[in-house]
Design a protein around this motif. Structure first.
Motif, PDB file in Angstrom:
ATOM      1  N   ALA A 615       0.826  -1.251   0.000  1.00  0.00           N
ATOM      2  CA  ALA A 615       0.075  -0.119  -0.019  1.00  0.00           C
ATOM      3  C   ALA A 615       1.009   1.283  -0.123  1.00  0.00           C
ATOM      4  O   ALA A 615       0.521   2.194  -0.741  1.00  0.00           O
ATOM      5  N   LEU A 616       1.839   1.272   0.777  1.00  0.00           N
ATOM      6  CA  LEU A 616       2.883   2.455   0.696  1.00  0.00           C
ATOM      7  C   LEU A 616       3.378   2.683  -0.486  1.00  0.00           C
ATOM      8  O   LEU A 616       3.643   3.607  -0.948  1.00  0.00           O
ATOM      9  N   MET A 617       3.799   1.459  -0.975  1.00  0.00           N
ATOM     10  CA  MET A 617       4.692   1.690  -2.456  1.00  0.00           C
ATOM     11  C   MET A 617       3.399   2.295  -3.462  1.00  0.00           C
ATOM     12  O   MET A 617       3.944   3.032  -4.299  1.00  0.00           O
ATOM     13  N   LEU A 618       2.534   1.710  -3.354  1.00  0.00           N
ATOM     14  CA  LEU A 618       1.423   2.358  -4.242  1.00  0.00           C
ATOM     15  C   LEU A 618       1.293   3.631  -4.100  1.00  0.00           C
ATOM     16  O   LEU A 618       0.987   4.648  -4.944  1.00  0.00           O
ATOM     17  N   PHE A 619       1.133   4.027  -2.991  1.00  0.00           N
ATOM     18  CA  PHE A 619       0.977   5.377  -2.364  1.00  0.00           C
ATOM     19  C   PHE A 619       2.089   6.379  -3.124  1.00  0.00           C
ATOM     20  O   PHE A 619       1.773   7.396  -3.760  1.00  0.00           O
ATOM     21  N   ALA A 627       4.013  -1.095  -8.031  1.00  0.00           N
ATOM     22  CA  ALA A 627       3.833  -1.746  -6.747  1.00  0.00           C
ATOM     23  C   ALA A 627       3.667  -3.110  -6.708  1.00  0.00           C
ATOM     24  O   ALA A 627       4.234  -3.863  -5.852  1.00  0.00           O
ATOM     25  N   LEU A 628       3.001  -3.795  -7.911  1.00  0.00           N
ATOM     26  CA  LEU A 628       2.961  -5.321  -7.716  1.00  0.00           C
ATOM     27  C   LEU A 628       4.432  -5.971  -7.991  1.00  0.00           C
ATOM     28  O   LEU A 628       4.671  -6.670  -7.642  1.00  0.00           O
ATOM     29  N   ILE A 629       4.980  -5.149  -9.138  1.00  0.00           N
ATOM     30  CA  ILE A 629       6.295  -5.726  -9.488  1.00  0.00           C
ATOM     31  C   ILE A 629       7.261  -5.550  -8.314  1.00  0.00           C
ATOM     32  O   ILE A 629       8.078  -6.700  -7.957  1.00  0.00           O
ATOM     33  N   VAL A 668      13.546  -4.666   0.927  1.00  0.00           N
ATOM     34  CA  VAL A 668      12.823  -3.686   0.258  1.00  0.00           C
ATOM     35  C   VAL A 668      13.745  -2.290   0.040  1.00  0.00           C
ATOM     36  O   VAL A 668      13.313  -1.568  -1.120  1.00  0.00           O
ATOM     37  N   ASP A 669      14.606  -2.113   0.625  1.00  0.00           N
ATOM     38  CA  ASP A 669      15.381  -0.779   0.578  1.00  0.00           C
ATOM     39  C   ASP A 669      16.148  -0.569  -0.784  1.00  0.00           C
ATOM     40  O   ASP A 669      15.718   0.359  -1.306  1.00  0.00           O
ATOM     41  N   ASP A 670      16.735  -1.814  -1.271  1.00  0.00           N
ATOM     42  CA  ASP A 670      17.128  -1.636  -2.500  1.00  0.00           C
ATOM     43  C   ASP A 670      16.309  -1.462  -3.607  1.00  0.00           C
ATOM     44  O   ASP A 670      16.308  -0.765  -4.666  1.00  0.00           O
ATOM     45  N   THR A 671      14.931  -2.128  -3.560  1.00  0.00           N
ATOM     46  CA  THR A 671      13.979  -2.221  -4.587  1.00  0.00           C
ATOM     47  C   THR A 671      13.490  -0.558  -4.580  1.00  0.00           C
ATOM     48  O   THR A 671      13.180  -0.184  -5.674  1.00  0.00           O
ATOM     49  N   VAL A 672      13.240  -0.302  -3.309  1.00  0.00           N
ATOM     50  CA  VAL A 672      12.682   1.428  -3.428  1.00  0.00           C
ATOM     51  C   VAL A 672      13.565   2.230  -4.298  1.00  0.00           C
ATOM     52  O   VAL A 672      13.029   3.212  -4.917  1.00  0.00           O
ATOM     53  N   HIS A 673      14.533   2.349  -3.851  1.00  0.00           N
ATOM     54  CA  HIS A 673      15.754   3.211  -4.647  1.00  0.00           C
ATOM     55  C   HIS A 673      15.921   2.761  -6.152  1.00  0.00           C
ATOM     56  O   HIS A 673      15.757   3.922  -7.005  1.00  0.00           O
ATOM     57  N   PHE A 674      15.762   1.702  -6.468  1.00  0.00           N
ATOM     58  CA  PHE A 674      15.944   1.350  -7.850  1.00  0.00           C
ATOM     59  C   PHE A 674      14.787   1.773  -8.692  1.00  0.00           C
ATOM     60  O   PHE A 674      14.557   2.377  -9.763  1.00  0.00           O
ATOM     61  N   LEU A 675      13.577   1.392  -8.064  1.00  0.00           N
ATOM     62  CA  LEU A 675      12.337   1.984  -8.703  1.00  0.00           C
ATOM     63  C   LEU A 675      12.129   3.473  -8.713  1.00  0.00           C
ATOM     64  O   LEU A 675      11.652   4.045  -9.697  1.00  0.00           O
ATOM     65  N   SER A 676      12.478   4.209  -7.638  1.00  0.00           N
ATOM     66  CA  SER A 676      12.329   5.642  -7.546  1.00  0.00           C
ATOM     67  C   SER A 676      13.106   6.232  -8.665  1.00  0.00           C
ATOM     68  O   SER A 676      12.678   7.182  -9.436  1.00  0.00           O
ATOM     69  N   LYS A 677      14.299   5.751  -8.777  1.00  0.00           N
ATOM     70  CA  LYS A 677      15.065   6.266 -10.175  1.00  0.00           C
ATOM     71  C   LYS A 677      14.718   5.871 -11.329  1.00  0.00           C
ATOM     72  O   LYS A 677      14.655   6.674 -12.486  1.00  0.00           O
ATOM     73  N   TYR A 678      14.204   4.716 -11.369  1.00  0.00           N
ATOM     74  CA  TYR A 678      13.724   4.250 -12.840  1.00  0.00           C
ATOM     75  C   TYR A 678      12.410   5.074 -13.025  1.00  0.00           C
ATOM     76  O   TYR A 678      12.427   5.616 -14.171  1.00  0.00           O
ATOM     77  N   GLN A 679      11.494   5.249 -12.301  1.00  0.00           N
ATOM     78  CA  GLN A 679      10.476   6.000 -12.379  1.00  0.00           C
ATOM     79  C   GLN A 679      10.627   7.620 -12.705  1.00  0.00           C
ATOM     80  O   GLN A 679      10.206   8.178 -13.581  1.00  0.00           O
ATOM     81  N   LEU A 680      11.793   8.046 -11.879  1.00  0.00           N
ATOM     82  CA  LEU A 680      12.218   9.476 -12.320  1.00  0.00           C
ATOM     83  C   LEU A 680      12.767   9.543 -13.839  1.00  0.00           C
ATOM     84  O   LEU A 680      12.349  10.500 -14.484  1.00  0.00           O
ATOM     85  N   ALA A 681      13.442   8.664 -14.314  1.00  0.00           N
ATOM     86  CA  ALA A 681      13.922   8.641 -15.616  1.00  0.00           C
ATOM     87  C   ALA A 681      12.778   8.556 -16.627  1.00  0.00           C
ATOM     88  O   ALA A 681      12.770   8.992 -17.522  1.00  0.00           O
ATOM     89  N   ARG A 682      11.804   7.641 -16.332  1.00  0.00           N
ATOM     90  CA  ARG A 682      10.580   7.643 -17.075  1.00  0.00           C
ATOM     91  C   ARG A 682       9.782   8.695 -17.288  1.00  0.00           C
ATOM     92  O   ARG A 682       9.546   9.172 -18.342  1.00  0.00           O
TER      93      ARG A 682
END
Length: 764
Positions: A615-619, A627-629, A668-682
């Motif tokens: 839920a937090l990741m989705l938010f 979030a599902l990935i 979850v730490d590394d996942t959050v950092h990787f996804l946040s940078k991925y989303q920023l680039a997208r």
């Protein structure tokens, strides 16, 4: 940005906060009573405490006696045993002392019945051969205080340890060691054992690990940080933040949980807390340091580089801290209070670490001169991994994904080999004195596990009746004939011996008296003949309505103990209908049941943590897809780690059952950092492939460095001789490595395959 523009002011406020928190440190006290591992509403513990209330506590301290020459039945050896028995009464918290010399042996000489000490020290004629024969003929003595060849014996002290004094066990064992030092024994060698020694050994083992392995892991991590980042200041600063966070966290615990006596009790479980905190702090600091170095290499000035570092990292740092805290707070579902404390401590530390990393860590970087540009080994390795991902995995994404999922499934399948078993006697390796004497008692005497049964008459009447006592004898005989049994302590045994003595030693009368009155009178005669402090209150209630039967067993796993108890009660239900036998209890049985109960509770907690983190990741990510990935690389590492542990070790205990819940909040730490940078680039217009490349460039180094050095730090705990330490260290190291692999190999594939835009693979 306050920490960048006003770094010194920031440091003053931060250190004031830390000083306030650390002021709680003097309130802490370490206590190792096994009862602390169970909540007050634990049904097995409640049953055990009910038995203890009826028959006194079974906390013990034992002198395990080995003869130097000959056997323990020589006058010289018995004299020293009596000396130790008499001296043991002077030790603090001792309620009762039992040994071979003060064992109440029943003797008959024509019409004279005598119940007296086995050895008084005043005997004028003594035959060791005759004494050994009498030992072997006495079922209530053999393997209780001496073994069949008289080579090993016990002096057993029953204890009343105060619950409000965490130092009572240390005080007692220290006094016992001093007593043995001053005893000047020549004929016997004495080793300490009993529940008091086991409790203290647990505490000493953790203290030994914290004194040696924890500092060693810190040195290893410092070396790894420096070699991979080439930043001496950054490495020292990260470790400094770690130490401050640890002290502040424990200080906060002291403030929050100090009782009316001003003491906040900790258990040896907290020995792993510094390593857990180290993971959280190093991860936060390394992500900031890596980004800072990245932007300096991009040509930004120091202030601008720090501002950009905070801009893209502060949100992920807080998110990872919150998700870490959520995962660890779900340890409150654990059946064991010390593991709840562990979760709460590290959850608090995660939030404190986030605060310190975006304030104190940034403030110090703002004060220090910016580092010189260097080619960083961590960045080189990260670039190589990015290139591998781009040229190999993403060139054939579906095929690569299926291969990785096949490997993950094969690893996770090992979970089917896992068995939940609690075996406290395997906590210590052979370097521990307690393990050496434990093995000796198990192999040469009555074993080291025990089960206690509260037994009443089925009709609620007195036990002092012929049929009831006869069936009690049947149950004890059944237990005695089990291959696991070392000794069964039952109140019917002196009744048999005394009845025989009352009939001039006729073997035909070694049986339960023929009528109820004779049973009652014989038991009353025996009880009245016992000296002060040696009554039957350890075995039978004052109103003779219930008895405690204890069966001592050679080393058993928790599953074997539960099976033994179930089979014994099933046999009794069919063959001894005059008895009402409560389920077996004792600390061994409480531990035997808690692993299964704890696993079920933690499974619920882990599910809740997954829901909350998702839920937090989705938010935060504003994307159902991401979030599902994110769930896949967060869940798979723990499943694979437990699976590989199943292939390697094959069992988990109470300590290892919590690793899944702990690791969920950490991987979850590394996942959050990787996804946040991925989303920023997208969002900046990059393709899915380009966004993956950007994520590797900005956080790949930090992910690699933190995972490698933290896995190495945990792996160092494998050198511990204490199995809870090396088990948790090994499983956590394995989980960290697998989490890194999932984030660097599996996550990019999932992101690219789930992206709707076409994939274009660069060939240069």
């Amino acid at each position: 940005m306050f920490a960048i523009h006003y770094p010194r002011r920031t440091l003053v406020w931060v250190f004031l906060l830390l000083l306030v928190l650390m002021a709680g440190l003097p309130k802490l006290a370490l206590q190792s009573d096994f009862r602390l591992y169970f909540s007050s509403d634990n049904p097995q513990l409640m049953a055990f405490e009910q038995v203890e209330q009826a028959f006194n506590k079974q906390d013990t301290l034992s002198f395990v006696l080995s003869v130097n020459s000959g056997d323990l039945l020589s006058v010289a050896a018995l004299t020293e045993i009596k000396k130790l028995t008499d001296a043991a009464w002077t030790l603090p918290y001792v309620r009762r002392v039992d040994s071979l010399t003060n064992y109440q042996q029943i003797r008959s000489d024509q019409d004279v019945i005598e119940v007296a000490d086995f050895f008084t020290g005043t005997e004028t004629v003594w035959s060791a051969t005759e004494a050994l024969r009498s030992v072997r003929d006495d079922a209530d003595l053999l393997n209780r205080y001496i073994n069949a060849d008289a080579s090993l014996g016990l002096v057993v002290m029953s204890l009343d340890l105060p619950g409000d004094n965490p130092q009572a066990t240390s005080e007692l064992v220290g006094a016992a060691r001093q007593l043995l030092h001053d005893a000047d024994l020549q004929s016997v060698t004495v080793e300490l054992f009993g529940s008091a020694v086991i409790n203290l050994a647990l505490q000493e083992a953790v203290e030994r690990d914290m004194a040696a392995l924890i500092p060693g892991s810190y040195l290893l991590i410092f070396a790894g940080l420096f070699l991979l980042t080439r930043s001496l200041a950054g490495s020292m600063l990260a470790l400094g933040i770690t130490l401050l966070t640890i002290m502040a966290t424990f200080g906060a615990y002291g403030w929050a949980f100090a009782g009316s006596n001003g003491i906040a009790v900790l258990t040896p479980v907290v020995g792993v807390v510094p390593s857990m905190i180290m993971i959280v702090v190093i991860a936060d600091c390394l992500h900031l340091l890596s980004s800072y170095q990245h932007y300096l290499r991009e040509g930004l000035q120091q202030s601008a580089a720090l501002e950009q570092t905070l801009r893209i990292n502060s949100r992920p740092v807080w998110i990872t801290s919150i998700t870490t805290a959520v995962g660890l707070l779900c340890l409150n579902f654990s059946e064991s209070p010390p593991y709840r404390d562990l979760g709460n401590l590290v959850a608090f530390a995660a939030m404190l670490a986030a605060l310190l990393s975006v304030t104190a860590f940034i403030a110090v970087l703002a004060i220090l001169r910016p580092p010189a540009h260097r080619k960083l080994p961590g960045r080189v390795i990260s670039a190589a991994l990015a290139d591998f991902s781009q040229r190999v995995l993403l060139a054939h994404p579906l095929r690569s994904l299926l291969l990785l999922l096949l490997l993950a499934t094969t690893a996770a399948a090992g979970m089917s080999r896992l068995a939940f078993n609690e075996q406290w006697h395997r906590y210590y390796d052979e370097t521990f004195a307690v393990r050496q004497v434990l093995d000796k008692q198990d192999e040469q005497l009555h074993g080291v596990n025990f089960i206690q049964y509260r037994i009443e008459a089925a009709d609620g009447g007195t036990l002092y009746r012929t049929e009831v006592m006869h069936q009690l004898q049947q149950f004890a005989d059944y237990l005695d004939h089990q291959p696991q049994t070392g000794f069964t302590d039952s109140v019917h045994r002196p009744l048999l011996t005394l009845n025989k003595a009352l009939h001039a030693g006729d073997e035909a009368f070694y049986r339960i008296p023929a009528n109820d009155d004779a049973v009652a009178q014989t038991m009353l005669l025996y009880e009245m003949s016992l000296p002060a402090g040696m009554g039957l209150n350890e075995r039978i209630t004052l109103d003779q309505s219930a008895t405690r039967l204890t069966v001592n067993l050679h080393k058993q796993s928790s599953g074997q103990l539960i099976q033994f108890d179930e089979q014994a009660r099933l046999w009794a239900a069919t063959n001894t209908p005059a008895l009402r036998i409560q389920p077996g209890t004792g600390l061994d049985m409480v531990f035997a049941w808690i692993s299964d109960r704890n696993s079920i509770s933690l499974f619920k907690g882990t599910l809740l943590a997954l829901v909350l983190i998702s839920a937090l990741m989705l938010f935060v990510l504003r994307s159902w897809r991401l979030a599902l990935i994110s769930l896949i690389p967060n869940i798979l590492p723990a499943l694979m780690a437990y699976g590989l542990w199943g292939y390697w070790v094959g069992q988990v205990d109470l300590g290892l059952s919590i690793v899944a819940c702990m690791s969920l909040g950490l991987v979850v730490d590394d996942t959050v950092h990787f996804l946040s940078k991925y989303q920023l680039a997208r969002r900046q217009g990059e393709s899915a492939e380009g966004a993956v490349r950007y994520a590797f460039a900005t956080v790949g180094t930090a992910m690699l460095v933190t995972s490698v050095i933290l896995a190495a730090g945990f792996a160092l705990l494998l050198l511990s001789p204490f199995s809870p330490t090396w088990g948790m260290g090994g499983l956590m190291a394995l989980t960290v490595v697998l989490a890194l692999a999932a984030d660097l190999l599996l996550l990019p594939l999932l992101l690219v395959l789930s992206d709707r835009q076409p994939l274009s693979i660069s060939k240069d």
